[in-house]
Design a protein around this motif. Structure first.
Motif, PDB file in Angstrom:
ATOM      1  N   VAL A 172       1.156   0.609   5.453  1.00  0.00           N
ATOM      2  CA  VAL A 172       2.354   0.538   5.034  1.00  0.00           C
ATOM      3  C   VAL A 172       2.504  -0.223   3.534  1.00  0.00           C
ATOM      4  O   VAL A 172       3.609   0.073   2.857  1.00  0.00           O
ATOM      5  CB  VAL A 172       3.029  -0.645   5.981  1.00  0.00           C
ATOM      6  CG1 VAL A 172       4.402  -1.023   5.480  1.00  0.00           C
ATOM      7  CG2 VAL A 172       3.040   0.204   7.291  1.00  0.00           C
ATOM      8  N   GLY A 173       1.597  -0.814   2.911  1.00  0.00           N
ATOM      9  CA  GLY A 173       1.894  -1.451   1.653  1.00  0.00           C
ATOM     10  C   GLY A 173       2.296  -2.986   2.171  1.00  0.00           C
ATOM     11  O   GLY A 173       1.945  -3.611   3.196  1.00  0.00           O
ATOM     12  N   CYS A 174       2.769  -3.698   0.933  1.00  0.00           N
ATOM     13  CA  CYS A 174       3.124  -5.139   1.336  1.00  0.00           C
ATOM     14  C   CYS A 174       4.529  -5.467   0.425  1.00  0.00           C
ATOM     15  O   CYS A 174       4.941  -4.486   0.000  1.00  0.00           O
ATOM     16  CB  CYS A 174       2.093  -5.938   0.796  1.00  0.00           C
ATOM     17  SG  CYS A 174       1.982  -5.971  -1.018  1.00  0.00           S
ATOM     18  N   LEU A 175       5.060  -6.568   0.694  1.00  0.00           N
ATOM     19  CA  LEU A 175       6.167  -6.833   0.033  1.00  0.00           C
ATOM     20  C   LEU A 175       6.260  -6.877  -1.746  1.00  0.00           C
ATOM     21  O   LEU A 175       7.322  -6.114  -2.121  1.00  0.00           O
ATOM     22  CB  LEU A 175       6.628  -8.588   0.076  1.00  0.00           C
ATOM     23  CG  LEU A 175       7.094  -9.076   1.738  1.00  0.00           C
ATOM     24  CD1 LEU A 175       7.488 -10.330   1.511  1.00  0.00           C
ATOM     25  CD2 LEU A 175       8.157  -8.141   2.106  1.00  0.00           C
ATOM     26  N   VAL A 176       5.004  -6.851  -2.335  1.00  0.00           N
ATOM     27  CA  VAL A 176       5.052  -6.563  -3.732  1.00  0.00           C
ATOM     28  C   VAL A 176       5.237  -5.054  -3.871  1.00  0.00           C
ATOM     29  O   VAL A 176       5.813  -4.678  -4.842  1.00  0.00           O
ATOM     30  CB  VAL A 176       3.685  -7.324  -4.353  1.00  0.00           C
ATOM     31  CG1 VAL A 176       3.597  -7.078  -5.864  1.00  0.00           C
ATOM     32  CG2 VAL A 176       3.787  -8.589  -4.080  1.00  0.00           C
ATOM     33  N   CYS A 177       4.414  -4.239  -3.339  1.00  0.00           N
ATOM     34  CA  CYS A 177       4.122  -2.855  -3.999  1.00  0.00           C
ATOM     35  C   CYS A 177       5.451  -2.268  -3.309  1.00  0.00           C
ATOM     36  O   CYS A 177       5.703  -0.910  -3.578  1.00  0.00           O
ATOM     37  CB  CYS A 177       3.044  -2.093  -3.453  1.00  0.00           C
ATOM     38  SG  CYS A 177       2.580  -2.353  -1.723  1.00  0.00           S
ATOM     39  N   CYS A 178       6.193  -2.583  -2.320  1.00  0.00           N
ATOM     40  CA  CYS A 178       7.337  -2.102  -1.805  1.00  0.00           C
ATOM     41  C   CYS A 178       8.642  -2.625  -2.395  1.00  0.00           C
ATOM     42  O   CYS A 178       9.625  -2.294  -1.997  1.00  0.00           O
ATOM     43  CB  CYS A 178       7.409  -2.060  -0.342  1.00  0.00           C
ATOM     44  SG  CYS A 178       5.942  -1.369   0.603  1.00  0.00           S
ATOM     45  N   ASP A 264      -1.843   1.027  -6.354  1.00  0.00           N
ATOM     46  CA  ASP A 264      -2.735   0.130  -6.825  1.00  0.00           C
ATOM     47  C   ASP A 264      -2.193  -1.300  -6.979  1.00  0.00           C
ATOM     48  O   ASP A 264      -2.032  -2.135  -7.945  1.00  0.00           O
ATOM     49  CB  ASP A 264      -3.216   0.424  -8.403  1.00  0.00           C
ATOM     50  CG  ASP A 264      -3.731   1.853  -8.496  1.00  0.00           C
ATOM     51  OD1 ASP A 264      -4.471   2.221  -7.749  1.00  0.00           O
ATOM     52  OD2 ASP A 264      -3.442   2.509  -9.424  1.00  0.00           O
ATOM     53  N   CYS A 265      -1.709  -1.795  -5.815  1.00  0.00           N
ATOM     54  CA  CYS A 265      -0.965  -3.027  -5.788  1.00  0.00           C
ATOM     55  C   CYS A 265      -2.176  -3.976  -5.896  1.00  0.00           C
ATOM     56  O   CYS A 265      -3.232  -3.979  -5.344  1.00  0.00           O
ATOM     57  CB  CYS A 265      -0.382  -3.017  -4.134  1.00  0.00           C
ATOM     58  SG  CYS A 265       0.394  -4.665  -3.674  1.00  0.00           S
ATOM     59  N   LEU A 266      -1.648  -5.003  -6.677  1.00  0.00           N
ATOM     60  CA  LEU A 266      -2.577  -6.270  -6.776  1.00  0.00           C
ATOM     61  C   LEU A 266      -2.538  -7.104  -5.512  1.00  0.00           C
ATOM     62  O   LEU A 266      -3.930  -7.918  -5.453  1.00  0.00           O
ATOM     63  CB  LEU A 266      -1.978  -7.128  -7.933  1.00  0.00           C
ATOM     64  CG  LEU A 266      -1.905  -6.476  -9.361  1.00  0.00           C
ATOM     65  CD1 LEU A 266      -1.150  -7.503 -10.312  1.00  0.00           C
ATOM     66  CD2 LEU A 266      -3.369  -6.046  -9.900  1.00  0.00           C
ATOM     67  N   VAL A 267      -1.736  -7.010  -4.546  1.00  0.00           N
ATOM     68  CA  VAL A 267      -1.983  -7.899  -3.364  1.00  0.00           C
ATOM     69  C   VAL A 267      -2.782  -7.214  -2.385  1.00  0.00           C
ATOM     70  O   VAL A 267      -3.772  -7.463  -1.633  1.00  0.00           O
ATOM     71  CB  VAL A 267      -0.739  -8.244  -3.040  1.00  0.00           C
ATOM     72  CG1 VAL A 267      -0.803  -9.135  -1.653  1.00  0.00           C
ATOM     73  CG2 VAL A 267      -0.105  -8.957  -3.994  1.00  0.00           C
ATOM     74  N   CYS A 268      -2.287  -5.716  -1.753  1.00  0.00           N
ATOM     75  CA  CYS A 268      -2.820  -5.096  -1.011  1.00  0.00           C
ATOM     76  C   CYS A 268      -3.565  -3.946  -1.045  1.00  0.00           C
ATOM     77  O   CYS A 268      -4.301  -3.269  -0.428  1.00  0.00           O
ATOM     78  CB  CYS A 268      -1.839  -4.847  -0.124  1.00  0.00           C
ATOM     79  SG  CYS A 268      -0.866  -3.620  -0.465  1.00  0.00           S
ATOM     80  N   GLY A 269      -3.737  -3.386  -2.433  1.00  0.00           N
ATOM     81  CA  GLY A 269      -4.460  -2.254  -2.707  1.00  0.00           C
ATOM     82  C   GLY A 269      -5.977  -2.227  -2.791  1.00  0.00           C
ATOM     83  O   GLY A 269      -6.604  -3.343  -2.519  1.00  0.00           O
TER      84      GLY A 269
HETATM   85 ZN   LIG Z   1       0.796  -4.267  -1.687  1.00  0.00          ZN
END
Ligand SMILES: [Zn+2]
Length: 269
Positions: A172-178, A264-269
């Motif tokens: 799903v990703g996270c709050l940052v990449c979404c 390439d999310c820094l949090v969940c990637g």
């Molecule tokens: Zn993310």
């Protein structure tokens, strides 16, 4: 149909679904206007294991929206006391663990490790960012709720409503990449929390006691209801929870975001 506590909702998701809900443990991070609404829905649904994380006390201005708060509750009553009473009024046997502290304290993070689902009900972006990071790191299912009321500089109403973000699986990703968190505001919150810690204050992400924005019970109710519904459909297998549900109260609509998370999310990637 026998007249049992959960008979009417078992018509929707069955006794097996009800059992899954009962066996699920949840953490509620932030027991305020949205948090108390989420708690009320979860305990009526049959959730039995709660961890509540909140250091705050009620103010006079809490009386417009805190579910479970009574006229006779004095200013300064712990929000945890009101929430625990709310739970026990419905389910006296419920397991309730209380953590009276700001998020992210080491105790709060340790508690998150023990639950199945984490509900984010905080009203500061700094705490929300930290909670997002911890849920990704710990691999926890995360349901984050927020209401938003924007008032223009001339006092006019720009928009009002809210949204629910659900990270049910890693894809799903996270709050940052979404792109559903205000990173600039989160940075400011965390910087001021750091400053407080440096002055010997409490470690953690504090709420600004004076800088609270507008808050209305009925908007909280819609958003908390959406959050509890995404939880129940996910737990019982009725359908997969939606990543981002948006409530635009000024237009009277609820819609789903179709945006995909950034790469390439820094949090969940
Ligand atoms: Zn993310």
């Amino acid at each position: 149909m026998s007249d049992t506590r959960f008979g009417r909702q078992e018509l929707l998701f069955g006794e097996a679904g009800q059992k899954l809900i009962r066996e699920t443990s949840v953490a509620i991070v932030g027991v305020g206007g949205i948090g108390t609404q989420v708690i009320q829905s979860l305990v009526f649904l049959g959730v039995h294991h709660f961890i509540l994380i909140e250091p705050g006390k009620v103010k006079k201005s809490s009386q417009n929206r805190y579910i479970g708060m009574r006229h006779s509750d004095p200013v300064g009553t712990l929000k945890l006391d009101i929430a625990e009473r709310l739970i026990r009024g419905v389910d006296p046997e419920a397991q309730v663990q209380r953590i009276e502290g700001w998020f992210p304290s080491p105790e709060a993070i340790a508690a998150l490790q023990t639950v199945d689902v984490v509900f984010g009900c905080v009203d500061k972006e700094g705490a929300r960012l930290k909670l997002n990071e911890e849920c990704v790191r710990l691999g926890k299912r995360f349901i984050d709720s927020a209401t938003e009321i924007h008032i223009k500089e001339d006092g006019g109403i720009q928009s009002y409503g809210g949204r629910v973000f659900v990270r049910w699986t890693e894809q799903v990703g996270c709050l940052v990449c979404c792109d559903v968190i205000d990173l600039r505001e989160a940075g400011e919150d965390l910087a001021s929390a750091e400053e407080t810690a440096n002055r010997g204050g409490i470690y953690g992400v504090q709420q600004n006691e004076n800088g609270s924005g507008p808050s209305v019970v009925s908007l909280n109710a819609v958003v908390a209801g959406m959050a509890a519904t995404e939880f129940l459909v996910g737990m019982t297998g009725i359908r997969s929870p939606n990543r981002l549900t948006i409530y635009r109260a000024e237009r009277g609509i609820v819609s789903l975001s179709r945006d995909e998370p950034a790469q390439d999310c820094l949090v969940c990637g």
